[in-house]
Enzyme design. Sequence first.
Site, PDB file in Angstrom:
ATOM      1  N   HIS A  12      -8.749   0.556  -0.044  1.00 35.10           N
ATOM      2  CA  HIS A  12      -8.603  -0.287  -1.238  1.00 35.10           C
ATOM      3  C   HIS A  12      -9.937  -0.836  -1.721  1.00 35.10           C
ATOM      4  CE1 HIS A  12      -4.286   0.132  -1.109  1.00 35.10           C
ATOM      5  NE2 HIS A  12      -4.317  -0.138   0.178  1.00 35.10           N
ATOM      6  N   SER A  63       0.841  -1.202   0.000  1.00 33.98           N
ATOM      7  CA  SER A  63       0.000   0.000   0.000  1.00 33.98           C
ATOM      8  C   SER A  63       0.876   1.251   0.000  1.00 33.98           C
ATOM      9  CB  SER A  63      -0.961  -0.037   1.185  1.00 33.98           C
ATOM     10  OG  SER A  63      -1.948   0.968   1.067  1.00 33.98           O
TER      11      SER A  63
END
Length: 387
Positions: free
Chosen positions: A272, A155
């Site tokens: 996400h 990430s």
Amino acid sequence: MSVRVARAARAWARSVSGRRGSSNCPRPPPAAVDVAALLREATAADGGSRDAEAAAGRREPGQCSVLLFPGQGSQVVGMGRGLLRYPRVRELYDAARRVLGYDLLELSLHGPREALDRTVHCQPAVFVASLAAVEKLHYLQPAVIENCVAAAGFSVGEFAALVFAGAMEFSEGLYAVKIRAEAMQEASEAVPSGMLSVLGQRQSKFAIACLEAQEHCKTRGIENPVCEVSNYLFPDCRVISGHLEALQFLQKNSSKYHFRRTKMLPVSGGFHTRLMEPAMEPLAQVLKAIDVKKPLVSVHSNVDGNRYMHPKHIQKLLVQQVVSPVKWEQTMHAIFERKKGTAFPQTFEVGPGKQLGTILKSCNLQAWRSYSHVEVLEASADPEEPL
């Protein structure tokens, strides 16, 4: 997108438009980040115009190294204390203070935890701590940096991996992380949402579970409910993100879907997933203004697990990553796939926590046997301390 975030992104875009490789954003001192320069020198020594991959191909596999950069959730109060004795680390934090407008080192060392855990703070904190850990690794084992052939970040860790690989400058990367974190914080506050870690088994029904959780939300009056896999960690282990109502439904009905264990993660939103769509445009504007370069070593994308091929690819997928699942399991397979009998590279997790090492052990036990973690907490009395 809020007016505040939009204005910040536009101001950043104006500050660099038309001036390739320059900006009004404060930069670290010239010597503050020379890891990318070190990689360039190593590549040049191995063949001048030939690229890093060709040079790496002439090394024995066991002599090569891979760097993994952790993401949000790995932060802990006190991180960075074990790095301050190493060259240029304080310069990194001084540069971060100028970019962010607050003392990131003080927050990282002393908290409070509630403040450090906020998305808007922890993403920059993990980013800087990870690159500071690279400086420590460079000091203790310079050959690891010189022989690095691949990097990946989870990430927000992907930004640190790209800065390490020379794809963007430290201050530019940190500013992009700042805008990303602010926009994601705002998006998460707009909808009651979260992330649920699920340890399943072969018969687990992740897709059916998400669909039925969405249907449950509709019965509770939630329009366009979100419940989907947001992280692929290792076989049978996923993180599911979405509306809190959906995640609570999954916890109550975990046995129905053959989930062995579920746990809510200490994050503020359903990252996400499409719940983060408001964060895409501010990040896209910043990335368009940054002079993104081709990485000097292979950097793998969270979106598909494949390595980035060119700068436009980086700019596109970093924005898409905000609303796409992190395919970490697939990334590990892409990096460590090799013929039987071929040695594995040394793998170093640079940043707080050892979560990526734990995941690697479940994805590829043989690769994990060559894994090490660069400690970022208390330093020992010996400056030549082992990693």
